[in-house]
Design an enzyme around this catalytic site. Structure first.
Site, PDB file in Angstrom:
ATOM      1  N   GLU A   1       0.829  -1.220   0.000  1.00 50.18           N
ATOM      2  CA  GLU A   1       0.000   0.000   0.000  1.00 50.18           C
ATOM      3  C   GLU A   1       0.859   1.264   0.000  1.00 50.18           C
ATOM      4  OE1 GLU A   1      -3.011  -0.162  -0.531  1.00 50.18           O
ATOM      5  OE2 GLU A   1      -3.964  -1.856   0.430  1.00 50.18           O
ATOM      6  N   GLY A   2       1.977   1.228  -0.710  1.00 45.59           N
ATOM      7  CA  GLY A   2       2.896   2.362  -0.761  1.00 45.59           C
ATOM      8  C   GLY A   2       4.044   2.135   0.202  1.00 45.59           C
TER       9      GLY A   2
END
Length: 821
Positions: free
Chosen positions: A500-501
């Site tokens: 997620e990043g």
């Protein structure tokens, strides 16, 4: 001397006008009146050499035509040349989502009435029942050692249970057969599962975060919703979402996958559709998914979508059955935990244009869709995993520290150990506070900046506390096996910080990069005027914005000066602030103002170059994030039992948050390239130096003791996890042994004291306990209880040892792409 005093008075008047944010015209009149009045005692103020410049300055500021030509136009021209342009992708990212309390903190003057109106989330009856029943039953079915080292997958009964009980449809509305749980309920479900099994938690997490379900709910056509959502809710359809690839990870906007609009055959008819070529990697649930969400760049060279002038549409999202011709799934990556994760590839895959999520009208709008939907993964799922690790770490390390003895002392009593265990206690408390606060924010919208903060800091706190737990557990935590209570959470750390990043980029690019634009009251609008195609209109719009911005900045400078000189002791706090929280709220006022002025100074001097100064922007993001966590801790503390354990945990957590914010600001000033402005801002912000220090030794010792005790905090944090009482389970063994110790502790301590002083006869423990009972050191009834505890204690400290056959496992060959064949 008189002139000097009157100059100070005028500065004080000016400071007061900015502090109270008096309007330009009213403030000008009041300042002019003060100037003229003071001229009675200092006639020099009435001299034309001083009076004429005053009149000129006030006229330029208050006459629009003069202000526009003499100030706004030159500034506009200068900034237009230095400000970077905003790409369509960046614009969509900035406009996606909403803001919440993080904006108040960034703007330097928190609205405490708004804060008082924030009530922490609670569970509905259905949500609580699901956690107490379905989630509890699921957890009882899970054996993470067996899943991790034997099956390399969830057992089939667990897969079926997840489907049958609606775990994959928590976010889907009831009208489609889903459970429609709140963000807080989703977080609670995921963290309880994660307290038992990371593999099961990730499996349940993905369909309820970034994936087809959420995208369909928000953007899908009615036909798409009716077709897919009931199957997703029932678990008949299992989704994955293909976003990242070999050359597009955190920079998801760089995906090379292409979809070209063309005509083709579908169901025996010629239709307008897309021909896709894609290669995705690291896609969770891909090997078992029945439906694939896909992000790609859309091109329409022949104008088949209806706009001949537009060929490049940008990122688009579509939904494709995994069994569709040309789509390949099934192979697995191995990320260190055996949840399903693998590649999704496709060559010359033709799909109807109606398979675009939202239909043809949503062509090219995929990036905004993804940015808004990332909030669930960043704000709910990954922080839930981190929170579970914190709470399990709190209970397990606290119990182990009391059970394990060295040099005839509980290891948790050594100050070196307490330095680590106190940090575990405070971080677990912070994680739960943050979870409550962030999920409440998600109920009110999708605050993209806050969810980025939550993801980064939750997983980093998880990293710290699990590493501390490994230090305290030592060999007991290192040696792998079904008895180990720390090693598998330890192995999950790289997963949490990467997905997620990536954390590094989230911290250095996203938190302040988005935060400055989304949270600043004027910056984004000013930037739009500076890049407007019609420069004349841009200048007209820029003038009022620029002067409101200037007034805003000067008002924060005045607040920073006053609060620096007074310690913010007279600043506003929430009406319901108590003796514990009042001072912390005043520190929030002060640090919020400092952050606001520091950020404005950086933006004014560095402009667009600040985007590339990642070390500087990351430190501002750190300060902003710590203020958000302090706000969460204060809100959570107020909702807990009023006792010393609650106060001590909150005090440590708050001290840590403010100290980290302060040090981030100091490092920013030390490294800012414009040395004089940095020194001035630092001096006004901290006129007598640092205002808060790291937690002191007394507080460390207190928390190091409390983590080993059955306090209200231990019970509160434990209530969010699955607590096993099976003495053959890794955590259950610790829990039951700890509970037994609490039952016999007085007698146990009496026995140990007598033993250390050489008062007991006999070699075996049975003989020594008999001697202690005979001397009246313990009761006769204590003997069997202590023997039972000692057996449990010894068993609790053992590590697993395997036969050689266990290590004779075949290794799968690698294909030419470096993946398991």
């Amino acid at each position: 001397m008189t002139l000097f005093v009157t100059a100070l008075i005028l500065l004080a008047v000016l400071c007061a006008l900015f502090y109270f944010e008096v309007s330009l015209r009213t403030g000008s009149a009041l300042f002019a009146g003060a100037w003229l009045a003071l001229g009675i005692i200092a006639p020099a103020l009435w001299h034309p050499l001083l009076l004429i410049p005053l009149v000129i300055v006030l006229a330029v500021l208050n006459v629009p035509a003069l202000r526009m030509n003499l100030i706004s136009k030159p500034v506009y021209g200068l900034l237009s040349k230095t400000m970077p342009s905003i790409s369509d992708t960046e614009r969509e990212a900035l406009e996606a989502g909403s803001t919440w309390w993080e904006k108040e903190l960034f703007c330097g003057k928190p609205d405490w009435q708004m804060y008082s109106g924030i009530s922490l989330p609670t569970l509905t009856r259905d949500e609580q029942s699901f956690i107490d029943n379905e989630v509890e039953e699921l957890c009882s079915m899970l054996d993470e050692w067996r899943i991790h080292h034997e099956l390399k997958d969830l057992p089939q009964p667990v897969w079926q249970f997840l489907r049958d009980k609606g775990f994959f449809g928590l976010i889907i509305p009831r009208e489609y057969g889903g459970r429609e749980f709140s963000p807080y309920a989703q977080s609670r479900v995921m963290s309880k599962i994660a307290s038992r099994s990371l593999t099961a938690a990730v499996t349940a997490m993905v369909p309820n975060s970034l994936g087809p379900g959420e995208l369909l709910m928000k953007y899908g056509t009615d036909e798409q919703k009716q077709h897919w959502l009931p199957g997703l809710a029932a678990g008949k359809e299992l989704p994955c979402f293909g976003l990242t690839g070999p050359e597009a990870g955190s920079d998801a906007g760089a995906i090379p996958d292409i979809g070209v609009v063309c005509k083709g055959e579908h169901d025996g008819k010629e239709v307008i559709g897309l021909r896709l070529n894609f290669s995705k990697r690291w896609i969770t649930l891909a090997p078992v998914a029945t439906v694939v969400g896909l992000a790609f760049k859309l091109e329409d060279p022949d104008g088949l979508l209806g706009d001949p002038s537009k060929t490049d549409y940008g990122i688009t999202c579509a939904l494709i059955p995994a069994s569709h011709p040309g789509v390949e799934t099934g192979r697995r990556h191995y990320p260190g935990a055996p949840f399903m994760n693998g590649p999704v590839t496709g060559k010359d895959v033709f799909i109807p244009v109606d398979w675009i999520i939202g239909g043809p009208d949503m062509a090219g709008k995929g990036w905004r869709m993804l940015i808004e939907c990332l909030g669930a993964g960043r704000g709910i799922s990954l922080p839930a995993l981190a929170t579970a690790s914190g709470e399990v770490g709190y209970r397990s390390v606290g119990a182990f520290s009391r059970i394990r003895r060295q040099f005839n002392v509980e290891v948790g009593k050594f100050e070196g150990v307490q330095e680590a265990s106190a940090e575990i206690a405070a971080l677990a408390y912070t994680l739960e506070a943050q979870r409550h606060f962030v999920t409440k924010g998600l109920e009110d919208g999708i605050p993209s900046v806050m969810t980025s903060m939550a993801k980064y800091h939750a997983t980093e706190m998880m990293r710290v506390l699990i590493n501390h737990g490994m230090d305290i557990g030592g060999g007991r935590a290192i040696q792998l096996g079904p008895r180990n209570f720390m090693a598998l959470p330890y192995q999950s750390i790289p997963i949490a910080i990467t997905v997620e990043g990536a954390n590094i980029l989230t911290r250095s690019l996203m938190i302040f990069g988005q935060g400055s634009m989304r949270c600043h009251p004027y910056l984004y609008e000013e930037l739009q005027t500076l890049t407007a195609e019609d420069s004349a209109q841009g200048l007209q719009d820029f003038d009022p914005l620029f002067f409101r911005h200037a007034g805003y900045t000067l008002s924060r400078v005045a607040r920073m000066l006053v609060q620096g000189l007074t310690g913010a002791r007279f600043s506003d706090v929430p009406d319901n602030a108590d003796d514990f929280s009042r001072r912390w709220f005043q520190l929030l006022n002060r640090f919020s103002t400092i952050l606001s002025v520091t950020a404005d100074t950086a933006l004014a001097i560095l402009g667009g170059d600040l985007k590339r100064r990642e070390l500087l922007s990351a430190r501002l993001g750190d300060a902003h994030s710590q203020l958000l966590m302090a706000s969460a801790i204060l809100k959570f503390h107020a909702a807990q039992p009023s006792d010393r354990a609650n106060d001590a945990h909150a005090e440590y957590a708050l001290t840590r948050a403010f100290h980290l914010a302060q040090e981030a600001l100091y490092e920013f000033y030390r490294n800012f390239p414009a040395r004089v402005p940095a020194w001035l801002v630092k001096w006004v912000a901290f006129p007598i130096g640092r205002v808060i220090h790291a937690p002191d030794d007394e507080l460390i010792r207190e928390l190091g003791d409390l983590i080993m005790e059955p306090t209200s905090v231990r019970e509160t944090l434990g209530s969010f996890t699955y607590i096993s009482t099976d003495p053959k389970d890794a955590l259950g063994r610790l829990e039951t042994t700890y509970r037994k110790l609490l039952e016999v502790d007085d007698a146990w301590q009496a026995y140990l004291k007598a033993h250390s002083r050489g008062k007991l006869e006999g070699r075996s423990m049975t003989e020594q306990l008999g001697s202690a009972a005979a001397q009246g050191i313990i009761r006769d009834s204590d003997v069997q209880a202590l023997l039972a505890y000692d057996a449990m204690r010894y068993d609790c400290l053992l590590t697993d040892a395997f036969e050689p056959e266990f290590f004779r496992q075949s290794q799968a060959p690698a294909d030419d792409e470096g993946e398991a064949a």
